[in-house]
Design an enzyme around this catalytic site. Sequence first.
Site, PDB file in Angstrom:
ATOM      1  N   LYS A 149     -32.164  -1.130  80.499  1.00 25.66           N
ATOM      2  CA  LYS A 149     -30.776  -1.159  80.971  1.00 25.66           C
ATOM      3  C   LYS A 149     -30.602  -0.319  82.243  1.00 25.66           C
ATOM      4  CE  LYS A 149     -27.910  -3.455  78.304  1.00 25.66           C
ATOM      5  NZ  LYS A 149     -27.735  -3.444  76.900  1.00 25.66           N
ATOM      6  N   LYS A 188     -31.154  -1.392  74.569  1.00 24.20           N
ATOM      7  CA  LYS A 188     -32.549  -1.743  74.854  1.00 24.20           C
ATOM      8  C   LYS A 188     -33.123  -0.997  76.063  1.00 24.20           C
ATOM      9  CE  LYS A 188     -32.078  -5.629  77.929  1.00 24.20           C
ATOM     10  NZ  LYS A 188     -32.618  -6.825  78.471  1.00 24.20           N
ATOM     11  N   LYS A 223     -23.233  -9.439  82.828  1.00 21.88           N
ATOM     12  CA  LYS A 223     -23.511  -9.280  84.269  1.00 21.88           C
ATOM     13  C   LYS A 223     -22.231  -9.409  85.076  1.00 21.88           C
ATOM     14  CE  LYS A 223     -28.166  -9.018  84.731  1.00 21.88           C
ATOM     15  NZ  LYS A 223     -29.075 -10.081  84.302  1.00 21.88           N
TER      16      LYS A 223
HETATM   17  P1  TYM Z   1     -36.917  -9.681  82.047  1.00 23.67           P
HETATM   18  O1  TYM Z   1     -37.571  -9.578  83.374  1.00 23.67           O
HETATM   19  O2  TYM Z   1     -35.624  -8.979  81.841  1.00 23.67           O
HETATM   20  O3  TYM Z   1     -37.892  -9.212  80.917  1.00 23.67           O
HETATM   21  C1  TYM Z   1     -39.206  -9.751  80.830  1.00 23.67           C
HETATM   22  C2  TYM Z   1     -39.651  -9.866  79.391  1.00 23.67           C
HETATM   23  O4  TYM Z   1     -39.617  -8.583  78.760  1.00 23.67           O
HETATM   24  C3  TYM Z   1     -38.838  -8.651  77.588  1.00 23.67           C
HETATM   25  N1  TYM Z   1     -38.088  -7.397  77.416  1.00 23.67           N
HETATM   26  C4  TYM Z   1     -37.973  -6.762  76.245  1.00 23.67           C
HETATM   27  N2  TYM Z   1     -38.447  -7.036  75.024  1.00 23.67           N
HETATM   28  C5  TYM Z   1     -38.160  -6.168  74.033  1.00 23.67           C
HETATM   29  N3  TYM Z   1     -37.442  -5.032  74.221  1.00 23.67           N
HETATM   30  C6  TYM Z   1     -36.954  -4.709  75.439  1.00 23.67           C
HETATM   31  N4  TYM Z   1     -36.283  -3.590  75.613  1.00 23.67           N
HETATM   32  C7  TYM Z   1     -37.201  -5.600  76.521  1.00 23.67           C
HETATM   33  N5  TYM Z   1     -36.881  -5.591  77.837  1.00 23.67           N
HETATM   34  C8  TYM Z   1     -37.436  -6.711  78.376  1.00 23.67           C
HETATM   35  C9  TYM Z   1     -37.876  -9.800  77.794  1.00 23.67           C
HETATM   36  O5  TYM Z   1     -37.427 -10.317  76.567  1.00 23.67           O
HETATM   37  C10 TYM Z   1     -38.730 -10.764  78.555  1.00 23.67           C
HETATM   38  O6  TYM Z   1     -39.518 -11.523  77.666  1.00 23.67           O
HETATM   39  N6  TYM Z   1     -34.969 -14.237  82.113  1.00 23.67           N
HETATM   40  C11 TYM Z   1     -36.203 -13.501  81.997  1.00 23.67           C
HETATM   41  C12 TYM Z   1     -37.275 -13.922  82.984  1.00 23.67           C
HETATM   42  C13 TYM Z   1     -37.546 -15.370  82.953  1.00 23.67           C
HETATM   43  C14 TYM Z   1     -38.200 -16.091  81.916  1.00 23.67           C
HETATM   44  C15 TYM Z   1     -38.206 -17.435  82.318  1.00 23.67           C
HETATM   45  C16 TYM Z   1     -38.772 -15.703  80.704  1.00 23.67           C
HETATM   46  C17 TYM Z   1     -37.180 -16.269  83.905  1.00 23.67           C
HETATM   47  N7  TYM Z   1     -37.587 -17.497  83.514  1.00 23.67           N
HETATM   48  C18 TYM Z   1     -38.781 -18.429  81.522  1.00 23.67           C
HETATM   49  C19 TYM Z   1     -39.334 -16.694  79.910  1.00 23.67           C
HETATM   50  C20 TYM Z   1     -39.335 -18.015  80.303  1.00 23.67           C
HETATM   51  C21 TYM Z   1     -35.906 -12.037  82.230  1.00 23.67           C
HETATM   52  O7  TYM Z   1     -35.008 -11.676  82.942  1.00 23.67           O
HETATM   53  O8  TYM Z   1     -36.763 -11.203  81.632  1.00 23.67           O
END
Ligand code: TYM
Length: 331
Positions: free
Chosen positions: A197, A194, A111
């Site tokens: 993006k 992934k 980032k």
């Molecule tokens: P975020 O919003 O980027 O994504 C949400 C969830 O979707 C999953 N994910 C994927 N899994 C597999 N392949 C992909 N291409 C893919 N893109 C997204 C992510 O792994 C995620 O589970 N930091 C987190 C949000 C968050 C959170 C938390 C999650 C904030 N606090 C506490 C769990 C627990 C995030 O940005 O996810």
Amino acid sequence: MEKVLSGIRPTGHLHLGNYFGAVKSFVKMQNEYDCYFFIADWHSLTTCPSPENIRQSVRTILAEYLACGLEPDKATLYVQSDVRETLEIYLYFNMNTYLGELERVTTFKEKARKQPDNVNAGLLTYPTLMAADILQHRAHWVPVGKDQEQNMEMARKCARRFNNIYKVEFFPEPQNFYFSDKALKVPGLDGSGKMGKSDGNCIYLYDEDSVIRKKVMKALTDNGPQAPNSEKPEIIQNLFTFLQICSSKETYDYFDEQWNNCTIRYGELKKQIAEDLCKTVAPIRERIREFSSNDELLEKISRQGAEKARESAAATLREMRQIIGFNPELR
Ligand code: TYM
């Protein structure tokens, strides 16, 4: 009953990465655990979205959670910014986390590279806010995709360190939960790693069948296997990952065999993937329409969820304050 927590940042619509990496597990787990699923609107501030954008995206994600099958009577559904207790817990974790540890987190480095003019403290402490999200409920399980592994490691570190500093067994170490046996990374359609993006590499749950077909048919391929039983290059492996998550085992084996004996036709493979994805997405898309026009229902669910989430977080915070040496209740 063991607790589960997970969340998604409101940056538009849910895509297939969110669905297969996370929400599909949420739907399954709500029947077996005490679940908290939230919308991480504080986390979305690291990129400075407009107020209208945030409001709209939060509503969208909530409607899409419901459309995927989350039920407010089974799981607590809430918006992160409705639970102020999280912020105090975030502060305590920040006090116990070293700068070097945060700077080493890969997503922070990525980032910081992407937005060099806005490397803010929120980006740096993203993992400690995430730890507060999880540990405020003392959750045991966190259903997430592969990209969250390092953040999960930091959450476990926060739990362990708090327990060690104060010589207590207060926080459980939260574990990653995967729908199948291993972490999932849903690939992007443009071969760039992934899904998620960039807009161009995503299929959204609200996409029409015709849009899904067009997107899948445009996915990159190569000239085909050059020898029997050869290893699949990444862009082809990506297509097989889609087969794995949305098609039957027989279908997967059929195309795998065709790859191995060099008779595979990518057009046929993509058509199959598109049809199987449409089958998953179409019923969800219909329900998204229903839920997103029901403001009253969304408001009611957010209010009920906030109340339950605050109660759970307040109980944790009270005990943390006591352990740290503060008054458990504000005077
Ligand atoms: P975020 O919003 O980027 O994504 C949400 C969830 O979707 C999953 N994910 C994927 N899994 C597999 N392949 C992909 N291409 C893919 N893109 C997204 C992510 O792994 C995620 O589970 N930091 C987190 C949000 C968050 C959170 C938390 C999650 C904030 N606090 C506490 C769990 C627990 C995030 O940005 O996810």
